[in-house]
Design a protein around this motif. Structure first.
Motif, PDB file in Angstrom:
ATOM      1  N   PRO A 127       0.801  -1.228   0.000  1.00 28.23           N
ATOM      2  CA  PRO A 127       0.000   0.000   0.000  1.00 28.23           C
ATOM      3  C   PRO A 127       0.830   1.272   0.000  1.00 28.23           C
ATOM      4  N   THR A 128       2.094   1.177   0.430  1.00 20.06           N
ATOM      5  CA  THR A 128       2.946   2.375   0.434  1.00 20.06           C
ATOM      6  C   THR A 128       3.554   2.655  -0.934  1.00 20.06           C
ATOM      7  N   GLY A 129       3.440   1.713  -1.862  1.00 18.30           N
ATOM      8  CA  GLY A 129       4.133   1.874  -3.127  1.00 18.30           C
ATOM      9  C   GLY A 129       5.581   1.422  -3.019  1.00 18.30           C
ATOM     10  N   LEU A 130       6.383   1.798  -4.008  1.00 16.63           N
ATOM     11  CA  LEU A 130       7.771   1.347  -4.090  1.00 16.63           C
ATOM     12  C   LEU A 130       8.741   2.531  -4.172  1.00 16.63           C
ATOM     13  N   PRO A 131      10.004   2.315  -3.797  1.00 10.48           N
ATOM     14  CA  PRO A 131      10.984   3.401  -3.915  1.00 10.48           C
ATOM     15  C   PRO A 131      11.275   3.781  -5.356  1.00 10.48           C
ATOM     16  N   VAL A 132      10.889   2.924  -6.321  1.00 14.84           N
ATOM     17  CA  VAL A 132      11.164   3.194  -7.734  1.00 14.84           C
ATOM     18  C   VAL A 132       9.979   3.847  -8.456  1.00 14.84           C
TER      19      VAL A 132
END
Length: 209
Positions: free
Chosen positions: A84-89
């Motif tokens: 749910p937080t998404g990704l660093p990319v």
């Protein structure tokens, strides 16, 4: 002018010392903040911009092929299943792909929405979802494509690009393989006109719960 009393001189000396200590602390804080802003190891905005024509080293033709990028990192901005937080990319921006076929005298164009960006020093890998095509028969509408860039320095003369189609991403049966996020081959095609600027930044750490 009357001289200061001993008590007044002591008070003045203490006041000056406090001011000096405060100024020193302030200067140290400013220097520390500046170091943090310029430290390339800290999370920041990775970016790739520019446009360039390139040639394929294994073909000798008169076609004109070009990529244009305007992409910037947007870490943890796209929620995904199980993440749910998404990704660093995570990233946003656009890419335009153009291929003029000299034999057919036709120019094929593809516009993509950038979804993923990873950088290293002078290097970037991007994936984008194709949202607009000039010729639907190409079959790329709605597909994910991968592209890579090497920023060879000022002037673009040493820049290179790579991309995930045209026979470099095949399954054992010869069919095109699906492209994953931020997946692309090494930049193998020399840029002959224009160029790119890659701004490198380390991937941001996962958000604290």
């Amino acid at each position: 002018m009357a001289s200061l009393s001993l008590s007044a001189r002591r008070t003045a000396t203490a006041t000056v010392a406090a001011l000096v200590a405060g100024l020193t602390l302030c200067a140290s804080s400013i220097a520390s903040s500046a170091e943090q802003r310029t430290d390339h190891r800290r999370p920041g905005a990775a970016r790739i911009v520019g446009s360039g024509d390139f040639v394929l080293p294994y073909l000798n033709d008169n076609d004109v092929r070009s990529f244009s990028f305007d992409a910037v990192a947007a870490p943890y901005s796209t929620p995904r299943p199980g993440l749910p937080t998404g990704l660093p990319v995570d990233a946003r921006g656009t890419v335009r792909i153009s291929h003029h076929s000299a034999d057919q005298n036709v120019t094929y164009t593809f516009d993509g929405q950038v979804e993923c960006l990873v950088t290293g020093p002078n290097t970037a890998t991007v994936t984008a979802l194709i949202t607009k095509v000039s010729h639907e028969e190409t079959g790329l509408l709605g597909k994910r494509v991968g592209l890579s860039v090497h920023d060879g320095g000022k002037g673009g003369k040493a820049d290179r690009v790579g991309f995930s189609w045209n026979g470099v991403n095949l399954l054992p049966n010869g069919e095109d393989a699906e492209v994953g996020t931020c997946m692309a081959p090494a930049p193998y095609a020399p840029v002959v006109r224009g160029g790119y600027t890659v701004t490198h930044a380390e991937l941001a750490p996962f958000p604290r719960p």
